[in-house]
Design a protein around this motif. Structure first.
Motif, PDB file in Angstrom:
ATOM      1  N   PHE A  48       0.824  -1.211   0.000  1.00  0.00           N
ATOM      2  CA  PHE A  48       0.000   0.000   0.000  1.00  0.00           C
ATOM      3  C   PHE A  48       0.862   1.266   0.000  1.00  0.00           C
ATOM      4  O   PHE A  48       0.555   2.243  -0.705  1.00  0.00           O
ATOM      5  N   LEU A  49       1.954   1.267   0.753  1.00  0.00           N
ATOM      6  CA  LEU A  49       2.769   2.465   0.930  1.00  0.00           C
ATOM      7  C   LEU A  49       3.689   2.781  -0.248  1.00  0.00           C
ATOM      8  O   LEU A  49       3.895   3.955  -0.590  1.00  0.00           O
ATOM      9  N   LEU A  50       4.246   1.748  -0.863  1.00  0.00           N
ATOM     10  CA  LEU A  50       5.283   1.957  -1.876  1.00  0.00           C
ATOM     11  C   LEU A  50       4.858   2.823  -3.074  1.00  0.00           C
ATOM     12  O   LEU A  50       5.627   3.707  -3.482  1.00  0.00           O
ATOM     13  N   PRO A  51       3.678   2.638  -3.667  1.00  0.00           N
ATOM     14  CA  PRO A  51       3.326   3.428  -4.861  1.00  0.00           C
ATOM     15  C   PRO A  51       3.359   4.938  -4.650  1.00  0.00           C
ATOM     16  O   PRO A  51       3.882   5.669  -5.495  1.00  0.00           O
ATOM     17  N   PHE A  52       2.791   5.434  -3.530  1.00  0.00           N
ATOM     18  CA  PHE A  52       2.764   6.881  -3.346  1.00  0.00           C
ATOM     19  C   PHE A  52       3.884   7.382  -2.435  1.00  0.00           C
ATOM     20  O   PHE A  52       4.047   8.592  -2.247  1.00  0.00           O
ATOM     21  N   GLY A  53       4.669   6.471  -1.892  1.00  0.00           N
ATOM     22  CA  GLY A  53       5.771   6.892  -1.033  1.00  0.00           C
ATOM     23  C   GLY A  53       7.139   6.638  -1.627  1.00  0.00           C
ATOM     24  O   GLY A  53       8.164   6.869  -0.973  1.00  0.00           O
ATOM     25  N   PHE A  54       7.174   6.193  -2.890  1.00  0.00           N
ATOM     26  CA  PHE A  54       8.441   5.816  -3.523  1.00  0.00           C
ATOM     27  C   PHE A  54       9.430   6.982  -3.568  1.00  0.00           C
ATOM     28  O   PHE A  54      10.632   6.807  -3.368  1.00  0.00           O
ATOM     29  N   LYS A  55       8.937   8.175  -3.843  1.00  0.00           N
ATOM     30  CA  LYS A  55       9.810   9.345  -3.960  1.00  0.00           C
ATOM     31  C   LYS A  55      10.474   9.707  -2.625  1.00  0.00           C
ATOM     32  O   LYS A  55      11.462  10.446  -2.603  1.00  0.00           O
ATOM     33  N   LYS A  59      14.888  11.218   0.240  1.00  0.00           N
ATOM     34  CA  LYS A  59      15.112  12.010   1.454  1.00  0.00           C
ATOM     35  C   LYS A  59      15.868  11.239   2.533  1.00  0.00           C
ATOM     36  O   LYS A  59      16.343  11.823   3.502  1.00  0.00           O
ATOM     37  N   ILE A  60      15.940   9.926   2.375  1.00  0.00           N
ATOM     38  CA  ILE A  60      16.586   9.094   3.383  1.00  0.00           C
ATOM     39  C   ILE A  60      18.094   9.069   3.148  1.00  0.00           C
ATOM     40  O   ILE A  60      18.563   8.661   2.081  1.00  0.00           O
ATOM     41  N   LYS A  61      18.862   9.500   4.140  1.00  0.00           N
ATOM     42  CA  LYS A  61      20.321   9.527   4.051  1.00  0.00           C
ATOM     43  C   LYS A  61      20.895   8.215   4.596  1.00  0.00           C
ATOM     44  O   LYS A  61      20.213   7.448   5.281  1.00  0.00           O
ATOM     45  N   LYS A  62      22.157   8.001   4.285  1.00  0.00           N
ATOM     46  CA  LYS A  62      22.835   6.773   4.704  1.00  0.00           C
ATOM     47  C   LYS A  62      22.778   6.590   6.218  1.00  0.00           C
ATOM     48  O   LYS A  62      22.582   5.486   6.727  1.00  0.00           O
ATOM     49  N   ARG A  63      22.929   7.702   6.963  1.00  0.00           N
ATOM     50  CA  ARG A  63      22.953   7.629   8.429  1.00  0.00           C
ATOM     51  C   ARG A  63      21.590   7.237   9.009  1.00  0.00           C
ATOM     52  O   ARG A  63      21.499   6.805  10.164  1.00  0.00           O
ATOM     53  N   HIS A  64      20.514   7.381   8.222  1.00  0.00           N
ATOM     54  CA  HIS A  64      19.172   7.067   8.705  1.00  0.00           C
ATOM     55  C   HIS A  64      18.872   5.566   8.694  1.00  0.00           C
ATOM     56  O   HIS A  64      18.040   5.103   9.473  1.00  0.00           O
ATOM     57  N   ASN A  71      14.195   0.630  14.129  1.00  0.00           N
ATOM     58  CA  ASN A  71      12.847   1.126  14.370  1.00  0.00           C
ATOM     59  C   ASN A  71      11.782   0.231  13.735  1.00  0.00           C
ATOM     60  O   ASN A  71      10.746  -0.053  14.325  1.00  0.00           O
ATOM     61  N   GLY A  72      12.066  -0.249  12.514  1.00  0.00           N
ATOM     62  CA  GLY A  72      11.118  -1.096  11.799  1.00  0.00           C
ATOM     63  C   GLY A  72      10.885  -2.425  12.492  1.00  0.00           C
ATOM     64  O   GLY A  72       9.739  -2.891  12.592  1.00  0.00           O
ATOM     65  N   PHE A  73      11.946  -3.032  12.994  1.00  0.00           N
ATOM     66  CA  PHE A  73      11.806  -4.342  13.628  1.00  0.00           C
ATOM     67  C   PHE A  73      11.139  -4.252  15.001  1.00  0.00           C
ATOM     68  O   PHE A  73      10.236  -5.030  15.311  1.00  0.00           O
ATOM     69  N   ILE A  74      11.584  -3.306  15.846  1.00  0.00           N
ATOM     70  CA  ILE A  74      11.031  -3.259  17.201  1.00  0.00           C
ATOM     71  C   ILE A  74       9.701  -2.522  17.272  1.00  0.00           C
ATOM     72  O   ILE A  74       8.918  -2.727  18.204  1.00  0.00           O
ATOM     73  N   GLY A  75       9.402  -1.679  16.267  1.00  0.00           N
ATOM     74  CA  GLY A  75       8.169  -0.910  16.307  1.00  0.00           C
ATOM     75  C   GLY A  75       7.063  -1.433  15.414  1.00  0.00           C
ATOM     76  O   GLY A  75       5.904  -1.042  15.578  1.00  0.00           O
ATOM     77  N   SER A  76       7.400  -2.359  14.473  1.00  0.00           N
ATOM     78  CA  SER A  76       6.388  -2.865  13.546  1.00  0.00           C
ATOM     79  C   SER A  76       6.441  -4.376  13.359  1.00  0.00           C
ATOM     80  O   SER A  76       5.420  -5.057  13.477  1.00  0.00           O
ATOM     81  N   PHE A  77       7.620  -4.922  13.071  1.00  0.00           N
ATOM     82  CA  PHE A  77       7.746  -6.329  12.708  1.00  0.00           C
ATOM     83  C   PHE A  77       7.373  -7.258  13.863  1.00  0.00           C
ATOM     84  O   PHE A  77       6.399  -8.016  13.780  1.00  0.00           O
ATOM     85  N   PHE A  78       8.119  -7.190  14.952  1.00  0.00           N
ATOM     86  CA  PHE A  78       7.855  -8.082  16.076  1.00  0.00           C
ATOM     87  C   PHE A  78       6.502  -7.821  16.741  1.00  0.00           C
ATOM     88  O   PHE A  78       5.775  -8.774  17.058  1.00  0.00           O
ATOM     89  N   ASP A 177      10.983  13.204   7.447  1.00  0.00           N
ATOM     90  CA  ASP A 177       9.531  13.362   7.503  1.00  0.00           C
ATOM     91  C   ASP A 177       8.832  12.024   7.758  1.00  0.00           C
ATOM     92  O   ASP A 177       9.394  10.947   7.521  1.00  0.00           O
ATOM     93  N   ALA A 178       7.587  12.108   8.228  1.00  0.00           N
ATOM     94  CA  ALA A 178       6.847  10.928   8.691  1.00  0.00           C
ATOM     95  C   ALA A 178       6.648   9.889   7.587  1.00  0.00           C
ATOM     96  O   ALA A 178       6.763   8.680   7.837  1.00  0.00           O
ATOM     97  N   LEU A 179       6.347  10.327   6.362  1.00  0.00           N
ATOM     98  CA  LEU A 179       6.128   9.383   5.266  1.00  0.00           C
ATOM     99  C   LEU A 179       7.409   8.628   4.930  1.00  0.00           C
ATOM    100  O   LEU A 179       7.384   7.411   4.703  1.00  0.00           O
ATOM    101  N   SER A 180       8.534   9.318   4.899  1.00  0.00           N
ATOM    102  CA  SER A 180       9.813   8.674   4.590  1.00  0.00           C
ATOM    103  C   SER A 180      10.170   7.623   5.629  1.00  0.00           C
ATOM    104  O   SER A 180      10.657   6.540   5.292  1.00  0.00           O
ATOM    105  N   ILE A 181       9.909   7.927   6.892  1.00  0.00           N
ATOM    106  CA  ILE A 181      10.184   6.967   7.964  1.00  0.00           C
ATOM    107  C   ILE A 181       9.340   5.715   7.788  1.00  0.00           C
ATOM    108  O   ILE A 181       9.837   4.584   7.843  1.00  0.00           O
ATOM    109  N   THR A 182       8.054   5.904   7.546  1.00  0.00           N
ATOM    110  CA  THR A 182       7.127   4.766   7.428  1.00  0.00           C
ATOM    111  C   THR A 182       7.435   3.910   6.204  1.00  0.00           C
ATOM    112  O   THR A 182       7.473   2.678   6.294  1.00  0.00           O
ATOM    113  N   VAL A 183       7.658   4.565   5.056  1.00  0.00           N
ATOM    114  CA  VAL A 183       7.976   3.821   3.833  1.00  0.00           C
ATOM    115  C   VAL A 183       9.303   3.085   3.988  1.00  0.00           C
ATOM    116  O   VAL A 183       9.434   1.922   3.587  1.00  0.00           O
ATOM    117  N   GLY A 184      10.294   3.746   4.592  1.00  0.00           N
ATOM    118  CA  GLY A 184      11.586   3.106   4.831  1.00  0.00           C
ATOM    119  C   GLY A 184      11.456   1.887   5.724  1.00  0.00           C
ATOM    120  O   GLY A 184      12.037   0.826   5.447  1.00  0.00           O
TER     121      GLY A 184
END
Length: 290
Positions: A48-55, A59-64, A71-78, A177-184
């Motif tokens: 659902f997220l990838l089509p409109f969040g691809f761009k 904005k995501i830098k290497k350090r992010h 964040n993805g594993f402890i806040g969403s996956f598990f 930004d919030a969308l970049s975090i979620t899509v990432g």
């Protein structure tokens, strides 16, 4: 709308969305296994997220990426799997109540590991909310003595993950930004999710029938609204408020979840209603202005 008012709008909307997510999981589990609910929820959200969040990737830098992975594993996956297994064994309303421990964990781990300060009033508010939560848990256990409360520990583990998640977002991903975090987050989780489905023989054993189709429909609503859109809103809420305010959404969620539980035949008592008001007072005390 200024951030001070906007954060309350986000808080209320998220409470309604996430408060409804427990009953959606309960319905999805009628036709799907807990492992399928957890994995498919993540996969549908990513699709659902990838089509409109691809761009947003630009904005995501290497350090992010390190913190996005953590964040993805402890806040969403598990948590997706932990909640699915818990709700398969205990009432959805009880699961939402246990999730109310998140603000207390956010405060504790924010102080211990992230160097965030707090006011005495915030600690008192969190403890008042916790008292309301404990009352709800005890009454729920009394009304449902045959449920396996070992699985309640899964919710407690998930709440610790959420607490770390909130603090990581506030300290290390505040400039994204919030969308970049979620899509990432969910892009990183696609491969691990496929691995889970592969090793649990989902592609060979899954049966398409009326029950499983209904389960996937409930899960799709949950993934789009309760995970995808809600995660974007929550990440934005963290950025315009503080970790304690953001995590206090879990104090209001049980009120919505219990309301759905009543409609679904779960029991409710005057003590539980009173406890809900105690929780709301705790939220007010934590977040009111000086």
């Amino acid at each position: 709308m200024e951030n001070k008012k906007l954060r309350w709008v986000y808080l209320i909307v998220l409470s309604i969305i996430w408060g409804s997510s427990f009953i959606l999981m309960k319905r999805a589990l009628i036709g799907l296994t807990p492992i399928q609910v957890g994995a498919l929820r993540i996969l549908i959200t990513a699709i659902f997220l990838l089509p409109f969040g691809f761009k947003s990737f630009s904005k995501i830098k290497k350090r992010h990426w390190y913190y996005l992975t953590l964040n993805g594993f402890i806040g969403s996956f598990f948590p997706a799997f932990l909640f699915a297994y818990a709700i398969d064994k205990i009432d959805s309303s009880i699961a939402s109540i246990l999730n109310s421990l998140t603000p207390l964990n956010t405060l504790i781990f924010g102080i211990l590991f992230f160097g965030f300060g707090f006011r005495k009033r915030q600690l008192i508010g969190v403890l008042i909310g916790l008292i309301g939560t404990v009352l709800l848990i005890l009454k729920g256990a009394e009304l449902n003595p045959n449920q396996d409360y070992f699985y309640a520990s899964f919710i407690l583990i998930a709440s610790v993950g959420y607490a770390f998640n909130v603090n990581i977002l506030k300290k290390y991903l505040h400039d994204l930004d919030a969308l970049s975090i979620t899509v990432g987050n969910f892009t990183l989780l696609i491969i691990p999710t496929f691995i889970v489905l592969w090793y649990t023989n989902f592609f060979e054993t899954f049966e398409v029938n009326e029950s499983s189709i209904k389960g996937i429909l409930y899960l799709t609503v949950l993934a789009i609204f309760g995970t995808g859109l809600a995660k974007i809103m929550f990440n934005r809420l963290i950025q315009i408020s503080n970790p304690i305010f953001s995590s206090s959404v879990t104090y209001i969620i049980p009120i919505v979840a219990i309301s759905w539980g009543i409609l679904d035949g779960e029991k409710i008592t005057l003590i539980q209603i009173t406890s809900g008001f105690i929780i709301l007072f705790g939220v007010y005390l934590v977040n009111r202005s000086k």
